[in-house]
Design a protein around this motif. Structure first.
Motif, PDB file in Angstrom:
ATOM      1  N   UNK A 245      31.654  45.586  37.073  1.00 57.95           N
ATOM      2  CA  UNK A 245      33.157  45.907  37.638  1.00 57.95           C
ATOM      3  C   UNK A 245      33.667  47.152  36.899  1.00 57.95           C
ATOM      4  N   UNK A 246      33.238  47.634  35.584  1.00 58.70           N
ATOM      5  CA  UNK A 246      33.728  48.661  35.282  1.00 58.70           C
ATOM      6  C   UNK A 246      35.076  48.709  34.750  1.00 58.70           C
ATOM      7  N   UNK A 247      35.888  50.034  35.508  1.00 59.76           N
ATOM      8  CA  UNK A 247      37.365  49.877  35.236  1.00 59.76           C
ATOM      9  C   UNK A 247      38.177  49.002  36.275  1.00 59.76           C
ATOM     10  N   UNK A 252      42.415  42.919  36.874  1.00 61.60           N
ATOM     11  CA  UNK A 252      42.522  41.527  36.591  1.00 61.60           C
ATOM     12  C   UNK A 252      43.974  41.221  35.799  1.00 61.60           C
ATOM     13  N   UNK A 253      44.505  42.210  35.185  1.00 61.72           N
ATOM     14  CA  UNK A 253      45.821  41.902  34.278  1.00 61.72           C
ATOM     15  C   UNK A 253      46.953  42.233  35.176  1.00 61.72           C
ATOM     16  N   UNK A 254      46.819  42.844  36.372  1.00 64.41           N
ATOM     17  CA  UNK A 254      48.103  42.731  37.243  1.00 64.41           C
ATOM     18  C   UNK A 254      48.723  41.363  37.565  1.00 64.41           C
ATOM     19  N   UNK A 329      41.371  49.079  46.921  1.00 63.74           N
ATOM     20  CA  UNK A 329      42.332  48.447  46.036  1.00 63.74           C
ATOM     21  C   UNK A 329      43.064  47.395  46.497  1.00 63.74           C
ATOM     22  N   UNK A 330      43.530  47.600  47.894  1.00 61.15           N
ATOM     23  CA  UNK A 330      44.271  46.405  48.439  1.00 61.15           C
ATOM     24  C   UNK A 330      43.260  45.256  48.875  1.00 61.15           C
ATOM     25  N   UNK A 331      42.145  45.389  49.093  1.00 63.25           N
ATOM     26  CA  UNK A 331      41.336  44.270  49.006  1.00 63.25           C
ATOM     27  C   UNK A 331      40.824  43.737  48.071  1.00 63.25           C
ATOM     28  N   UNK A 332      40.740  44.315  46.797  1.00 64.26           N
ATOM     29  CA  UNK A 332      40.539  43.749  45.707  1.00 64.26           C
ATOM     30  C   UNK A 332      41.706  42.952  45.007  1.00 64.26           C
TER      31      UNK A 332
END
Length: 343
Positions: A245-247, A252-254, A329-332
């Protein structure tokens, strides 16, 4: 159950809250939750700090009402509402008698905690593999107990291991590959299904020492949130390694990924266009539109038409670098929204 029904009837306006308390702790028990999750649930539901103390087993867990673990600042106060959990005691840190909902929280949480304590920290070594795994990934368990559990699981104390968390709720601990060139753990440990169907969804934690397996477990739970069903409705990888996953792991903290405007736009657009999500996933994870068309088994010109339509629905380009990143980003974030963290 009859006694429980009588108490629920006496709760009047609090009956609904009590039912939610029961359902909450039942779901924790079914998921095989550990002590910290149980105490966290008590603190969040009661709206005050909760603590579990078992001096004989060297277990001391305190969680604040926002779900954050905190050390015990002082000795427990006898005036706090409490409930026995075998040799342990669960307390809510507030003065006065427990109200009906608090009493239900104490009873259900203490019962769940006692079950976990008896299963993972009994006087005799645990024989059940599930109980051994629970113990070895428990931050609050004494180091010697975790090492003993690791030995029963066949894990050498001086060799790295990793945790695998399954979408079904199961947790597994495996020895890490000894070949430094091998992918860090996971793939061969994920249960394979008959008939060539895809493996069960899973998150794979970091390879660590035995005493750091709680860290690997937390990483595996984060990785699991990035996994997907691998269907048109939920495209993506079924098995995700935290190390890959890296950065992205920071996403996940959102706190509320579903409230991000781009995610709301994506959800709205996908509701009326079933082809949108698999199309965007293919475009976002391949090196070219031609490669994406091959993955989707579409003619290149058909995919170009779909992409143009997708851009119209979303309101941004998905082909330039900025728009592609925005799409990824939206998909993730959408995936994280549909896979909220579990206590």
């Amino acid at each position: 159950m009859k006694d429980l029904a009588v108490r629920l009837a006496a709760l009047d306006a609090d009956a609904g809250a009590a039912v939610r308390v029961i359902a909450y702790f039942d779901s924790l028990a079914e998921a095989g939750a550990g002590l910290q999750s149980i105490v966290r649930g008590a603190a969040v539901l009661a709206g005050c700090p909760a603590r579990l103390d078992d001096t004989a087993r060297r277990v001391h867990i305190r969680v604040l009402p926002d779900g954050v673990t905190s050390p015990s600042p002082s000795a427990p106060d006898d005036r706090w509402p409490s409930h026995d959990a075998g040799s342990a005691t669960l307390r809510l840190e507030r003065s006065g008698a427990a109200g009906p909902v608090d009493a239900m929280v104490l009873e259900r949480a203490a019962g769940a905690a006692r079950t976990v304590l008896d299963r993972t920290r009994g006087r005799a070594p645990a024989a059940d593999e599930t109980a051994l795994v629970e113990l070895v990934v428990d931050d609050d368990a004494p180091a010697d107990a975790r090492l003993r559990a690791a030995r029963h699981l066949g894990l050498p104390a001086d060799a790295p291991a990793f945790v695998l968390v399954l979408h079904s709720g199961g947790v597994r601990v495996k020895a890490a590959p000894t070949d430094p060139g091998a992918h860090q753990g996971g793939g061969e440990a994920v249960p394979q299904r008959p008939g060539g169907t895809p493996p069960e969804r899973a998150g794979v934690g970091l390879a660590v020492s035995v005493l750091e397996l709680p860290v690997s477990c937390r990483a595996a739970r984060v990785a699991l949130r990035f996994s997907a069903a691998g269907t048109d409705e939920d495209p993506g990888e079924r098995v995700v390694h935290f190390s890959a996953l890296g950065a992205l792991a920071a996403l996940a903290a959102v706190p509320e990924p579903g409230s991000v405007p781009d995610v709301r736009v994506l959800e709205h657009a996908a509701a009326g266009a079933p082809w949108l999500l698999p199309t965007l996933h293919a475009v976002a994870t391949t090196i070219s539109l031609r490669a994406a068309a091959g993955r989707l088994r579409l003619h290149h010109s058909t995919l170009q038409d779909r992409v143009a339509h997708a851009e119209h629905l979303l309101g941004w380009s998905v082909r330039d670098p900025h728009g592609l990143l925005r799409t990824q980003l939206a998909l993730t974030l959408r995936r994280l929204h549909h896979n909220p963290p579990a206590y």
